[in-house]
Each structure stands twice: as structure tokens, then as C-alpha cells.
Design an enzyme around this catalytic site. Structure first.
Site, short mmCIF file in Angstrom:
data_model
loop_
_atom_site.label_atom_id
_atom_site.label_comp_id
_atom_site.label_asym_id
_atom_site.label_seq_id
_atom_site.Cartn_x
_atom_site.Cartn_y
_atom_site.Cartn_z
N LYS A 153 -2.12 11.25 -1.07
CA LYS A 153 -2.37 10.70 -2.41
C LYS A 153 -3.70 9.94 -2.45
O LYS A 153 -4.48 10.11 -3.37
CB LYS A 153 -1.24 9.75 -2.85
CG LYS A 153 0.12 10.40 -2.96
CD LYS A 153 1.17 9.46 -3.54
CE LYS A 153 1.46 8.25 -2.70
NZ LYS A 153 2.04 8.54 -1.38
N ARG A 195 7.04 3.95 -8.17
CA ARG A 195 7.76 4.46 -7.00
C ARG A 195 9.25 4.51 -7.26
O ARG A 195 10.01 4.86 -6.37
CB ARG A 195 7.47 3.55 -5.83
CG ARG A 195 6.47 4.19 -4.82
CD ARG A 195 6.52 3.39 -3.63
NE ARG A 195 5.95 3.73 -2.42
CZ ARG A 195 4.69 3.64 -2.05
NH1 ARG A 195 3.75 3.39 -2.91
NH2 ARG A 195 4.35 3.83 -0.81
N ARG A 209 -2.80 8.62 12.05
CA ARG A 209 -3.74 8.23 10.98
C ARG A 209 -4.55 6.99 11.32
O ARG A 209 -4.03 5.99 11.80
CB ARG A 209 -2.92 7.99 9.71
CG ARG A 209 -3.74 7.61 8.51
CD ARG A 209 -2.97 7.84 7.25
NE ARG A 209 -2.00 6.82 6.96
CZ ARG A 209 -1.40 6.67 5.78
NH1 ARG A 209 -1.67 7.54 4.81
NH2 ARG A 209 -0.53 5.73 5.58
N ARG A 235 -2.69 1.41 10.26
CA ARG A 235 -1.87 0.53 9.45
C ARG A 235 -0.65 0.04 10.24
O ARG A 235 -0.06 0.80 11.00
CB ARG A 235 -1.40 1.28 8.19
CG ARG A 235 -2.41 1.25 7.09
CD ARG A 235 -2.04 2.11 5.93
NE ARG A 235 -0.66 1.97 5.47
CZ ARG A 235 -0.20 2.51 4.35
NH1 ARG A 235 -1.00 3.24 3.60
NH2 ARG A 235 1.05 2.35 4.00
N ARG A 291 10.09 4.64 5.50
CA ARG A 291 9.30 4.91 4.28
C ARG A 291 9.64 6.28 3.71
O ARG A 291 9.68 6.47 2.49
CB ARG A 291 7.80 4.79 4.60
CG ARG A 291 7.37 3.33 4.78
CD ARG A 291 6.07 3.19 5.55
NE ARG A 291 4.95 3.81 4.90
CZ ARG A 291 3.88 4.27 5.55
NH1 ARG A 291 3.81 4.20 6.86
NH2 ARG A 291 2.89 4.82 4.88
P1 AMP Z 1 1.32 2.73 0.43
O1 AMP Z 1 -0.03 2.26 0.83
O2 AMP Z 1 1.36 3.31 -0.94
O3 AMP Z 1 1.97 3.62 1.46
O4 AMP Z 1 2.24 1.41 0.35
C1 AMP Z 1 2.46 0.58 1.48
C2 AMP Z 1 3.66 -0.33 1.22
O5 AMP Z 1 3.38 -1.19 0.11
C3 AMP Z 1 4.95 0.38 0.86
O6 AMP Z 1 5.68 0.84 1.99
C4 AMP Z 1 5.69 -0.73 0.10
O7 AMP Z 1 6.22 -1.69 1.00
C5 AMP Z 1 4.55 -1.39 -0.68
N1 AMP Z 1 4.36 -0.72 -2.00
C6 AMP Z 1 3.28 -0.01 -2.40
N2 AMP Z 1 3.44 0.44 -3.65
C7 AMP Z 1 4.68 0.01 -4.06
C8 AMP Z 1 5.44 0.18 -5.23
N3 AMP Z 1 4.99 0.90 -6.29
N4 AMP Z 1 6.66 -0.41 -5.28
C9 AMP Z 1 7.14 -1.15 -4.27
N5 AMP Z 1 6.48 -1.31 -3.11
C10 AMP Z 1 5.26 -0.75 -2.99
#
Ligand code: AMP
Length: 219
Positions: free
Chosen positions: A13, A88, A127, A160, A171
């Protein structure tokens, strides 16, 4: 244009949002990046989100929705946005629809980038990401020219904290349980576009852009 990018962690994404932002001149909003920035600065928001992120769980809706809805009212979002990682779950999607409706706007398309579970695991475990420009690299499939250094801006590469096997599994579980229902949510209003997310980055971008153009012409 208002676009939502849907896809499991590791579906690409962020990479595709970067390419689409340039092509379509839209603002890129990544909820995960907003949380990581807050965490880096040690703000209250970052501290609230930290424990959830470390466990691979979703940050509660009340915190996440407030943060993203505030961000989308910034002037740079007026011409349109690409949302990456938000919504999400269905509650977030409804809150977003309501907020955009108040501005007499709405989501035009939800692009679901589909990738098999085996491929997602492979991508996430190797990654590396640039601290400065967020460009992603992979130990095996797209290593940087110099170890630990970004090819694009020379920034430092890091892994990360939530890209470890245990958190990755959580996740993915969260994605299939809470985020996958959004595929049906956007399909009901004919906004969904499903794109095969395996292949080269350029091929996937081309698929997304041609699908968006085809759908836009039918409008
Ligand atoms: P990402 O970088 O999108 O993989 O997000 C990393 C982490 O941030 C996720 O595993 C969640 O803990 C939190 N997070 C990101 N976006 C959301 C969202 N829309 N709703 C809830 N938690 C989020």
C-alpha cells in the site's frame, strides 16, 4: 479524487500510494506513518498508540479516527487524497464517509491490492524502510545498493519494530478479521476495484492506474 487503498500488511500500500500520489497529484495520508511520527516525537498520541502497535493490534477507533479526520482537513488535502492504512474497520469507514459528506465530498474508489498470505510473510520479514523518505527495500527481492542506506535519498534504513514474526502473524489475523469486511463495504456501493498485487512495482502501479481510468470513464 478520494481513494482508499486496502490490503493486508505487506501488500504494498505504501509503495503504491507513493507512486499514485505523484501520478495523480494527491496528498498521501498513511495512518501508520502518523502514529510512528507521533511515537518518534514522544507525543501523547504516540504514547497512546505504542502498546497497540507493538502487539500488532489496532489502535482504538476513537484515537485513530480523530487523528485522521483532523489530518484530512489540512489545505494540502483539498484536491484529493490517497488514504493508506485507514479505514481499517467498518466503524472507521463510516466515520470517514460522514466526515467527507459534511464537506460535500466522498470516497470515489477503494483499491484492494490482493497478495497471497505466503508472499505477505516473505515480504514483511525481510523489509527495510528509509527513516527519511519511507522508501521500502527487501533483503532478498530489492536490496539497497549499499547495505543500510537508501538508494533514493541516502537515508538510514531500519526494520520496523512490528515487522517480527509474532507481530506479523497478529497483524495478518487482524487484517482478515477486521479490515477484510471493508471489501464488501465498498463493493456494495460499487467503489471497489480489486488489483493483483504480485509482480513488479511498476506493473502493479500500471494495473491500478488503468483500472482507475477505466472506472472513471464509466462514471
Ligand atoms: P501500518 O503502518 O499501516 O502497518 O500500521 C502500523 C500499526 O499502526 C498497525 O499495526 C496499528 O497498530 C496502527 N494503525 C495504523 N493504522 C491504523 C488504523 N486505521 N486503525 C487502527 N490502528 C492503526
Amino acid at each position: 479524487m478520494y481513494i482508499v487503498l486496502l490490503g493486508a500488511p505487506g501488500a504494498g500500500k505504501g509503495t503504491q500510494a507513493g507512486a499514485l500520489t505523484q501520478e495523480l497529484k494527491l496528498a498521501h495520508i498513511a495512518s501508520g506513518d502518523l502514529f510512528r511520527q507521533a511515537l518518534g516525537k514522544g507525543t501523547e498520541l504516540g504514547l497512546q498508540a505504542k502498546a497497540y502497535m507493538e502487539k500488532g493490534q489496532l489502535v482504538p477507533n476513537e484515537i485513530t479516527i480523530k487523528m485522521v479526520l483532523e489530518r484530512i482537513t489540512s489545505p494540502d488535502c483539498a484536491a484529493g487524497i490517497i488514504l493508506d492504512g485507514f479505514p481499517r474497520n467498518v466503524e472507521q469507514a463510516k466515520a470517514l464517509d460522514e466526515a467527507l459528506k459534511l464537506q460535500k465530498k466522498g470516497i470515489d474508489y477503494a483499491v484492494y491490492i490482493k497478495v497471497s498470505e505466503g508472499e505477505l510473510l516473505k515480504r514483511l520479514t525481510g523489509r527495510w524502510i528509509c527513516r527519511k523518505c519511507q522508501a521500502p527495500f527487501h533483503e532478498v527481492s530489492s536490496p539497497p545498493k549499499t547495505k543500510g542506506k537508501c538508494d533514493k535519498c541516502g537515508g538510514e534504513l531500519y526494520q520496523r519494530a512490528d515487522d517480527n514474526t509474532e507481530t506479523i502473524k497478529k497483524r495478518l489475523e487482524v487484517f482478515f478479521a477486521e479490515t477484510a469486511p471493508l471489501i464488501e463495504y465498498y463493493s456494495r456501493t460499487n467503489k471497489l476495484m480489486e488489483v493483483q498485487g504480485e509482480g513488479s512495482m511498476e506493473d502493479i502501479s500500471a494495473r491500478i492506474i488503468s483500472a482507475l481510468r477505466a472506472k472513471n470513464q464509466k462514471k
